[in-house]
Design an enzyme around this catalytic site. Structure first.
Site, PDB file in Angstrom:
ATOM      1  N   ARG A  15       0.830  -1.200   0.000  1.00 38.37           N
ATOM      2  CA  ARG A  15       0.000   0.000   0.000  1.00 38.37           C
ATOM      3  C   ARG A  15       0.871   1.259   0.000  1.00 38.37           C
ATOM      4  NH1 ARG A  15      -3.561  -1.337   5.227  1.00 38.37           N
ATOM      5  NH2 ARG A  15      -1.570  -2.325   5.792  1.00 38.37           N
ATOM      6  N   LYS A  75       1.857   1.933   7.481  1.00 38.35           N
ATOM      7  CA  LYS A  75       2.218   1.171   8.673  1.00 38.35           C
ATOM      8  C   LYS A  75       3.127   2.003   9.576  1.00 38.35           C
ATOM      9  CE  LYS A  75       0.985  -2.318   9.515  1.00 38.35           C
ATOM     10  NZ  LYS A  75      -0.256  -2.644  10.252  1.00 38.35           N
ATOM     11  N   TYR A  94      -0.850   4.612  10.895  1.00 37.86           N
ATOM     12  CA  TYR A  94      -1.239   3.589  11.866  1.00 37.86           C
ATOM     13  C   TYR A  94      -0.034   3.312  12.760  1.00 37.86           C
ATOM     14  CZ  TYR A  94      -5.374   2.414   9.028  1.00 37.86           C
ATOM     15  OH  TYR A  94      -6.560   2.450   8.351  1.00 37.86           O
ATOM     16  N   HIS A  96      -0.469   1.519  16.314  1.00 38.42           N
ATOM     17  CA  HIS A  96      -0.720   0.301  17.105  1.00 38.42           C
ATOM     18  C   HIS A  96       0.328   0.152  18.216  1.00 38.42           C
ATOM     19  CE1 HIS A  96      -3.850  -0.944  14.333  1.00 38.42           C
ATOM     20  NE2 HIS A  96      -3.014  -0.809  13.307  1.00 38.42           N
ATOM     21  N   GLU A 118      -5.546   4.918  13.923  1.00 37.92           N
ATOM     22  CA  GLU A 118      -6.516   3.973  14.500  1.00 37.92           C
ATOM     23  C   GLU A 118      -7.234   4.489  15.736  1.00 37.92           C
ATOM     24  OE1 GLU A 118      -2.606   2.874  16.527  1.00 37.92           O
ATOM     25  OE2 GLU A 118      -3.232   3.485  14.514  1.00 37.92           O
ATOM     26  N   ASP A 198     -21.122 -10.845  20.299  1.00 40.03           N
ATOM     27  CA  ASP A 198     -20.798  -9.515  20.780  1.00 40.03           C
ATOM     28  C   ASP A 198     -21.442  -9.336  22.155  1.00 40.03           C
ATOM     29  OD1 ASP A 198     -19.558  -6.945  19.219  1.00 40.03           O
ATOM     30  OD2 ASP A 198     -20.933  -6.310  20.791  1.00 40.03           O
ATOM     31  N   SER A 220     -21.889 -12.693  23.703  1.00 39.53           N
ATOM     32  CA  SER A 220     -20.568 -13.294  23.900  1.00 39.53           C
ATOM     33  C   SER A 220     -20.289 -13.564  25.374  1.00 39.53           C
ATOM     34  CB  SER A 220     -19.479 -12.377  23.347  1.00 39.53           C
ATOM     35  OG  SER A 220     -18.213 -12.987  23.445  1.00 39.53           O
ATOM     36  N   VAL A 267      -7.631 -11.168  13.171  1.00 35.13           N
ATOM     37  CA  VAL A 267      -7.557  -9.843  12.570  1.00 35.13           C
ATOM     38  C   VAL A 267      -7.073  -8.816  13.594  1.00 35.13           C
ATOM     39  CG1 VAL A 267      -8.824  -8.139  11.207  1.00 35.13           C
ATOM     40  CG2 VAL A 267      -9.453 -10.540  11.054  1.00 35.13           C
ATOM     41  N   ASP A 270      -2.625  -6.891  15.036  1.00 30.77           N
ATOM     42  CA  ASP A 270      -1.936  -5.599  15.166  1.00 30.77           C
ATOM     43  C   ASP A 270      -1.971  -5.077  16.593  1.00 30.77           C
ATOM     44  OD1 ASP A 270      -0.808  -4.952  12.725  1.00 30.77           O
ATOM     45  OD2 ASP A 270      -2.645  -4.104  11.920  1.00 30.77           O
TER      46      ASP A 270
END
Length: 370
Positions: A15, A75, A94, A96, A118, A198, A220, A267, A270
């Site tokens: 990207r 990133k 981003y 993280h 984020e 959830d 959840s 997912v 990160d």
């Protein structure tokens, strides 16, 4: 402001943080854009396209760091870049940080102004710069899960959608945010039997209205999750607590109850991952196996579809980049609460509570620096 657009150096990251169309908008607002040579090639944008939009093409990343008031990435900065970051320079990407102590300490030392995509957050709680990549990652999670269920890829040979006369596969999606909903949509579209979990009853009520009949919405809890994973063919970890480490929801003990050859797709990697056995992987070596369960934990999933991802990312980040460049970071944060919540490390201080908590470091409210 001079704004630097860098070529990504993270392994197999194709990207770029801004399209030529985005560069044109920034220049129309009076800014100078430096684009590293070859930065957009992986996303299908050559240097000529950026030059035609008005950017200056620069060969050396060190020169871009030296000249730019704001650096933009996709990133997080990597160790090779830490010493290039200047005091007072804006780093907009981003980050993280809660899953990366080394980077956090390097950014503190740099005394730069580090604004994380984020954690920029709207008053309604939505995360506008995370949404487009979460949409991509959620959809990709099912593509990858389906692929690695194939026996040749290490799975146990299940077709997620089944065929007439044969049961479809079972997909469990943990978390009903943007990633989770997109994963569930894809899995439902393939014809799988999908469970999405959830803790928000409002969210579950919404999903019950909009999701198809093969999607089952459940509250959840550890007990529910323990039962569901026993029959799961694919489990997607889609839990996010903005700016902090993801909770570990699938334990090593639970792996022993899962089908051999089932697939975990994390997912949330990160942010440290939401499976106890998760560790970051790359597109070149995306999976590993623990207790006969395939783990897919690629930390930059959208990097595999860079053309789509780059355009979606620019659509979201550009309005904020324009505000920061037009006003400077202090005025932009004073005028825009979304951007203020993006402040993670500012001039040597941690200004995001979740990052400070992750490493037991001091937290300084951003308002004290404005």
């Amino acid at each position: 402001m001079i704004v630097g657009i860098l070529k990504e150096i993270k392994t197999e990251e194709n990207r770029v943080c801004m399209t030529p169309a985005g560069v044109e908008v920034m220049i129309a607002n009076g800014h100078t854009l430096l684009v590293e040579k070859g930065a957009g090639i992986g996303s299908g944008f050559d240097d000529t396209a950026y030059a035609d939009a008005g950017a200056e093409i620069v060969g050396a990343p060190a020169e871009i760091f030296q000249r730019s008031g704001m650096i933009m990435h996709v990133k997080e900065p990597l160790p090779a870049e830490y010493d290039l970051i200047r005091e007072g320079q804006i780093i907009f990407t981003y980050l993280h940080l809660a899953a990366d102590e080394r980077q956090t300490r390097a950014l503190i030392k740099s005394k730069a102004v580090c604004i994380a995509y984020e954690t920029i957050q709207k008053p309604d709680g939505s995360l506008p710069l995370l949404i487009p990549m979460s949409e991509v990652a959620g959809r990709m999670a099912i593509q990858q899960g389906a692929k690695y269920l194939e026996m040749a890829q290490g799975g146990h040979g299940i077709l997620l959608g089944g065929v007439p006369g044969v049961d479809p596969g079972n997909v469990v999606v943990i978390g009903a945010g943007i990633v989770g909903i997109n994963a569930a949509k894809m899995a439902c579209g393939l014809g799988a039997k999908v469970y999405i979990l959830d803790k928000s009853l409002d969210r579950l009520r919404y999903l019950s209205d909009v999701m198809p009949a093969n999607c089952f919405n459940l509250f959840s809890s550890p007990a529910t999750l323990r039962e569901l994973v026993k029959q799961a063919d694919v489990v997607v970890g889609a839990v996010l607590i903005p700016g902090t480490k993801a909770p570990k929801l699938i334990t090593r003990e639970m792996l022993n109850t899962m089908k051999p050859g089932s697939v975990l797709v994390d997912v949330a990697i990160d942010q440290g991952g939401c499976f106890e056995t998760s560790k970051a992987t790359t597109h070149g070596n995306p999976i590993y196996v623990v207790d006969n369960v395939v783990h897919y934990c690629v930390a930059n999933m959208p990097g595999a579809v860079p053309r789509t991802s780059t355009m979606a990312l620019t659509n979201a980040t550009l309005p904020y980049a324009v505000k920061i460049a037009n006003k400077g970071w202090k005025k932009a944060m004073q005028d825009n609460s979304d951007i203020k919540l993006g402040a993670n490390v500012i001039q040597g201080h941690i200004t995001y509570q979740g990052v400070a908590d992750a490493f037991n470091l001091d937290y300084v409210p951003i308002d004290t620096l404005l």
